[in-house]
Motif scaffolding. Structure first.
Motif, PDB file in Angstrom:
ATOM      1  N   VAL A  12      77.822   9.304  44.745  1.00  0.00           N
ATOM      2  CA  VAL A  12      76.721   9.648  43.830  1.00  0.00           C
ATOM      3  C   VAL A  12      75.476   9.931  44.674  1.00  0.00           C
ATOM      4  O   VAL A  12      74.702   9.028  44.966  1.00  0.00           O
ATOM      5  N   GLU A  54      68.736   9.101  41.219  1.00  0.00           N
ATOM      6  CA  GLU A  54      68.488   8.754  39.822  1.00  0.00           C
ATOM      7  C   GLU A  54      69.768   8.367  39.074  1.00  0.00           C
ATOM      8  O   GLU A  54      69.703   7.698  38.053  1.00  0.00           O
ATOM      9  N   GLU A  55      70.907   8.782  39.576  1.00  0.00           N
ATOM     10  CA  GLU A  55      72.170   8.497  38.901  1.00  0.00           C
ATOM     11  C   GLU A  55      72.897   7.284  39.480  1.00  0.00           C
ATOM     12  O   GLU A  55      73.903   6.853  38.930  1.00  0.00           O
ATOM     13  N   ASP A  67      73.847   3.420  40.546  1.00  0.00           N
ATOM     14  CA  ASP A  67      73.742   2.129  39.869  1.00  0.00           C
ATOM     15  C   ASP A  67      73.796   0.963  40.853  1.00  0.00           C
ATOM     16  O   ASP A  67      74.037  -0.172  40.466  1.00  0.00           O
ATOM     17  N   ASN A  98      69.361   1.374  36.630  1.00  0.00           N
ATOM     18  CA  ASN A  98      70.788   1.488  36.287  1.00  0.00           C
ATOM     19  C   ASN A  98      71.638   0.397  36.911  1.00  0.00           C
ATOM     20  O   ASN A  98      72.823   0.301  36.628  1.00  0.00           O
TER      21      ASN A  98
END
Length: 140
Positions: free
Chosen positions: A84, A88-89, A91, A132
């Protein structure tokens, strides 16, 4: 050699395509990537794309997106090392990790001085990126 500029270069490409049995359309399609070229770069993300952004998200877009957005160098380099690459994506980020990486630098990312991003701003960015992470509040 004479300089023709972009218009002359386009005419030369069309002439070359015509001489080689191709069409002028083939030459111009190759120049703009419409046929067989690489896909176009994604448009950069700016605050005009996120008018409702506030706090850490707004600071992230202002201070970090140029490198960590979809077409940024930081995203491209992270894609080689992680599944990833868009921060921002992710976790798995914590405020402490984001702060340490920004202040000390990590990999090809240079250290970000307090003159560019204050401690308060960096904390807001870190909190935004850690949102996240289900374990971010555990001190992980």
């Amino acid at each position: 050699m004479r300089k023709f500029g972009l218009f002359g270069l386009a005419l030369s490409a069309m002439s070359l395509a015509a001489c080689s049995g191709g069409s002028a359309d083939d030459a111009s399609a190759g120049a703009n990537g419409a046929k067989g070229g690489p896909p176009p770069m994604p448009a950069p993300i700016t605050l005009s794309d996120r008018p409702d952004a506030k706090g850490g998200e707004k600071l992230y877009v202002e201070k970090c997106m140029m490198c960590h957005g979809p077409n940024g160098m930081g995203t491209g380099l992270l894609a080689r090392r992680t599944d990833v690459p868009l921060l921002e994506e992710r976790d798995d980020l914590t405020v402490d990790f984001v702060t340490q990486a920004a202040r000390m630098g990590i990999g090809n990312m240079p250290a970000i001085p307090r003159g560019e991003v204050s401690d308060e701003q960096l904390k807001e960015i870190g909190e935004y990126l850690a949102r996240n992470n289900p374990h971010a509040g555990d001190g992980a």
